[in-house]
Design a protein around this motif. Sequence first.
Motif, PDB file in Angstrom:
ATOM      1  N   TRP A   1      21.522  74.094   4.565  1.00 57.49           N
ATOM      2  CA  TRP A   1      21.197  73.197   3.447  1.00 57.49           C
ATOM      3  C   TRP A   1      21.458  71.746   3.826  1.00 57.49           C
ATOM      4  O   TRP A   1      20.802  70.843   3.310  1.00 57.49           O
ATOM      5  CB  TRP A   1      21.982  73.600   2.199  1.00 57.49           C
ATOM      6  CG  TRP A   1      21.585  74.954   1.693  1.00 57.49           C
ATOM      7  CD1 TRP A   1      22.353  76.078   1.682  1.00 57.49           C
ATOM      8  CD2 TRP A   1      20.305  75.330   1.148  1.00 57.49           C
ATOM      9  NE1 TRP A   1      21.630  77.136   1.159  1.00 57.49           N
ATOM     10  CE2 TRP A   1      20.378  76.707   0.819  1.00 57.49           C
ATOM     11  CE3 TRP A   1      19.111  74.648   0.913  1.00 57.49           C
ATOM     12  CZ2 TRP A   1      19.296  77.412   0.260  1.00 57.49           C
ATOM     13  CZ3 TRP A   1      18.041  75.337   0.358  1.00 57.49           C
ATOM     14  CH2 TRP A   1      18.143  76.698   0.043  1.00 57.49           C
ATOM     15  N   THR A   2      22.391  71.557   4.723  1.00 56.92           N
ATOM     16  CA  THR A   2      22.667  70.190   5.168  1.00 56.92           C
ATOM     17  C   THR A   2      21.486  69.657   5.980  1.00 56.92           C
ATOM     18  O   THR A   2      21.039  68.534   5.775  1.00 56.92           O
ATOM     19  CB  THR A   2      23.976  70.176   5.970  1.00 56.92           C
ATOM     20  OG1 THR A   2      25.033  70.531   5.072  1.00 56.92           O
ATOM     21  CG2 THR A   2      24.247  68.811   6.570  1.00 56.92           C
TER      22      THR A   2
ATOM     23  N   ARG B   1      18.401  70.702   5.778  1.00 56.70           N
ATOM     24  CA  ARG B   1      17.199  70.619   4.940  1.00 56.70           C
ATOM     25  C   ARG B   1      17.299  69.526   3.877  1.00 56.70           C
ATOM     26  O   ARG B   1      16.402  68.707   3.728  1.00 56.70           O
ATOM     27  CB  ARG B   1      16.955  71.968   4.229  1.00 56.70           C
ATOM     28  CG  ARG B   1      16.561  73.093   5.168  1.00 56.70           C
ATOM     29  CD  ARG B   1      16.318  74.386   4.393  1.00 56.70           C
ATOM     30  NE  ARG B   1      15.435  74.149   3.266  1.00 56.70           N
ATOM     31  CZ  ARG B   1      14.115  74.053   3.349  1.00 56.70           C
ATOM     32  NH1 ARG B   1      13.511  74.220   4.496  1.00 56.70           N
ATOM     33  NH2 ARG B   1      13.402  73.819   2.268  1.00 56.70           N
ATOM     34  N   GLU B   2      18.408  69.545   3.144  1.00 57.18           N
ATOM     35  CA  GLU B   2      18.455  68.697   1.949  1.00 57.18           C
ATOM     36  C   GLU B   2      19.204  67.389   2.174  1.00 57.18           C
ATOM     37  O   GLU B   2      19.041  66.457   1.411  1.00 57.18           O
ATOM     38  CB  GLU B   2      19.070  69.478   0.781  1.00 57.18           C
ATOM     39  CG  GLU B   2      18.406  70.839   0.522  1.00 57.18           C
ATOM     40  CD  GLU B   2      16.919  70.763   0.171  1.00 57.18           C
ATOM     41  OE1 GLU B   2      16.480  69.780  -0.444  1.00 57.18           O
ATOM     42  OE2 GLU B   2      16.179  71.719   0.547  1.00 57.18           O
ATOM     43  N   ARG B   3      20.011  67.317   3.225  1.00 56.40           N
ATOM     44  CA  ARG B   3      20.676  66.038   3.482  1.00 56.40           C
ATOM     45  C   ARG B   3      20.003  65.282   4.611  1.00 56.40           C
ATOM     46  O   ARG B   3      19.980  64.060   4.615  1.00 56.40           O
ATOM     47  CB  ARG B   3      22.153  66.256   3.832  1.00 56.40           C
ATOM     48  CG  ARG B   3      22.954  66.800   2.682  1.00 56.40           C
ATOM     49  CD  ARG B   3      24.453  66.793   2.889  1.00 56.40           C
ATOM     50  NE  ARG B   3      25.086  67.201   1.636  1.00 56.40           N
ATOM     51  CZ  ARG B   3      25.219  68.479   1.265  1.00 56.40           C
ATOM     52  NH1 ARG B   3      24.835  69.453   2.068  1.00 56.40           N
ATOM     53  NH2 ARG B   3      25.748  68.775   0.094  1.00 56.40           N
TER      54      ARG B   3
ATOM     55  N   ASN C   1      16.784  66.105   5.753  1.00 55.33           N
ATOM     56  CA  ASN C   1      15.321  66.199   5.599  1.00 55.33           C
ATOM     57  C   ASN C   1      14.632  66.854   6.787  1.00 55.33           C
ATOM     58  O   ASN C   1      13.495  66.562   7.110  1.00 55.33           O
ATOM     59  CB  ASN C   1      14.725  64.804   5.345  1.00 55.33           C
ATOM     60  CG  ASN C   1      13.333  64.886   4.747  1.00 55.33           C
ATOM     61  OD1 ASN C   1      12.951  65.912   4.185  1.00 55.33           O
ATOM     62  ND2 ASN C   1      12.570  63.823   4.880  1.00 55.33           N
TER      63      ASN C   1
ATOM     64  N   THR D   1      13.186  69.978   7.366  1.00 60.37           N
ATOM     65  CA  THR D   1      12.848  71.150   6.566  1.00 60.37           C
ATOM     66  C   THR D   1      12.143  72.251   7.355  1.00 60.37           C
ATOM     67  O   THR D   1      11.730  73.255   6.780  1.00 60.37           O
ATOM     68  CB  THR D   1      11.972  70.753   5.365  1.00 60.37           C
ATOM     69  OG1 THR D   1      10.833  70.053   5.855  1.00 60.37           O
ATOM     70  CG2 THR D   1      12.740  69.859   4.402  1.00 60.37           C
TER      71      THR D   1
END
Lengths: 717, 175
Positions: B46-47, B49-51, B53, B55
Amino acid sequence: MENSTKGISRRKFLATAGGATIMIGGFYLFPGCRQNVGKALDESEPIEKEVTVWVRLMSDGQVIIYTPAAEMGQGSMTSVPLILAEEMDADWSKVKILSSPVEAEIYGVGWYPGGAKNMTTAGSRTIRSYYQLMREAGGQIRRALLQHAAEKWEVDIQELTTQPGMVVHAASDRKMTFGEIADFGNFEKLPDMSEVVLKDRKDFRLIGKVMPRYDIPAKTDGSAIYGMDVQLPGMMYGFINRSPVHGAKPELTNEEEIMNMEGVKSIVKLDHGIGVVASSVEAGLKAKGKMQIKWSKALASSHNSDEDLSAYTPNGAQEENQEGNVESALKTSDKIHEAILTNKYVYHAQMEPLNAVVSVAPDKQSAELWIGSQAPDGAKAVVAETLGIDQKNVKANQLFLGGGFGRRSLSGYAAECAALAKSVDGPVKLIWTREDDVSYGAFRPQVKHFLKAGVDRNGRITAWEHTAVGPGGGLSSGGAGISHYDIPNIRFNRKDIDHGIRTKHWRAVGHGPNKYAVETFIDQLARNYNKDPFLYRREMMQGNERARKVLERAAEMSNWDPNPKDGKAMGMAFADRDAFSCGVAQISLDRASGVIRVHQYWCALDSGVVVQPDNAVAQVEGSVIMGISCALKEQIDFQGGQVAQSNYNQYPLLRMSEAPETIEVDFIDSDEAPDGLGEAGLPAVGGAIASAFAALTGKYLYDMPFTPERVLKVLKT
Amino acid sequence: MSGGFNLSPYFFNFNRDQSRLTMKIEFILNGEKVAIEAPEDAMLLWTLRERLNLTGTKYSCGISVCGACTVHLDGNAIRSCTTPVSAIVGREVTTIEGLSKNNEHPLQLAFQEEQVPQCGYCQSGQIMQAASLLKENPTPTDEQIIQYMDGNLCRCGTYTRILKAIKKVVREGQS
């Protein structure tokens, strides 16, 4: 973004689409694509002309084609534009494909004459639905380009031909590229369809040729954007605890505790669950895990799938279809054979769990949706409904789908995301965990099949009755038909049982369970009369040449041998999910562990004209592997209405070590209109494996999946 | 199609969750030194992907049974969905975006040539897993390939093509 779509009919856009003022924008599936469609920004930029709603031409020769279908792995993002490019004679290397706006009135098709236009990508319908339309759309543009060149050169249009990306005047040895025509062309008025001549199949340059899929490069470097990948400034994260038992209503008993958790922005009470919006994935997951919810009772609470399945009886089933007179034919038959087969619930297990992103404007009067959906128009509609606004104030952006298989044509996840996004200021990404995706799945129904065949002295079937019992209504009806066999008296009955649970189309829908049951029983009848299952079927296919040729081709490809050899045996099954298909499985069996291994698989099909041959093969390979996975391993159980499985560790899919060593696929060469092929290979798999098992052991697998425990049990009988 | 490694537009604004207990994490990401703040129990997946970017690395099971989230940690394939960020401090992480500059790693080319991906969602993980194998052993047997790749699920059923593509790279590496 503005969408002006009123009153545009298919005829009109084909005839005068240049006049339609449709703004095309949209979220691009690939990063780095030009987003400022419209006027050239400066002189060095190529000019871009909208020819129709489907095509934009650039003065540098590029051709932008809009695709209306969801791309979920089936490849129609390439094949739909390719059909248009074929008739247009576009230079494929200069074609850029973009996802069309989500405007069903413009880009959708009806599924039957007069049916409502929709953009649902399902049921292997895309190529069937768009083939003629795309050919006409492309042919019309080609005609317009020819007209422009004829006027410019002041020659008769009859003297002109096209080559990829250009118009040619052979008499004067002149060429004009489509880019040059785009430069001066005016596409306000397009040629009438009566002037358009479509190509002969023998002149195709793209259709039927092996062309690489457009989407593949972006899928090898991580740049393809799926719904899950959308990133927006200030985006928050939504998670939901949904009813463990379908229909149960939630009551959150520790709201204050959740609200006080770090990063929690809002709590949203839904009919079927409690949602939370948080500032990060971690905060959202933590809050989701901490919620204490009391659930009300629901009808589904009493559903125990195994017990219920064994208790199903055919009593009271309703006749859905009858040819001839089954009752009297059974009476006059030499012998009546019966069998009962079952199949379990199965889960879609698409690799990308459901998700969506919604951003609601501060005044709550408009919204934007980003989603990978098999029904983006439906998703757009439910977002509007959830927010209580008009659909024209919702912009929907279609992204890549990490698998669909029927799950992504339900739009509930878009509505959920809208409800969550409405509760906060700023965009929200709703993420279903895998556990959510399994436990709140919508499943292909479990079915108990009661089969009865009246047979004459030679083993020929004179009467056939199939009664399917289980939940899901019409989901279990498809594929029960066996009109490709010369059986004069056929009846199909259904008994629908409401367990209060969610059921859904799953790749090949009813054909999976029904073909397994039908073909396994036919195989057994053949063996009862000491007949080769291939020849037995062939004898019954004298009235359907197309079907028979597919059967014969499969036998030929596999070097069909009904006798086991070196511990391996072949089995065969036939199916008619859209295209005719015949599968042959070669298996071995570890009698100690009960593990069945499929070593080789052959599949012959007739699906008419095949637009993209290599992709078509890939679709069949994939559906065979999904079919083996389903036949050998997959099952969802309900206990007290709750789904017993929660992730891939409890719902195992076929892995590489279990896949066949080879899968050979062959399509019968055909001029017939294209038929669906994305599901066609799947329904025969269960029957083919059961048939091979019978060849090997003399015993039948009456219950799918054929897990080792079940196989061991069957071996002991 | 953008290949290679791009910094997220939110790269210096990733810390959306200021109030939580966070830790500063320094590590090497696709060849570049990065420093981020993340909750100490945050997972690498998640880091990324969401921190950050990135993906291309996918979430699918969250419990290390499907392989969609596979990245390299110091050159070895790991499941980022169950790897806490605290475990990567000072180490080298390579994601699909950093595997090659222009989508030109032999495996990426072979996956394109064999037309492997269908929905494509698992393919970053498949390629990263295979890349780790070939780095370890450039000449694996079929059995070794299958054994190494067996933890990576593909629902579209591209296994036979994945195997073909990997074998192609092995073959071409030998000639």
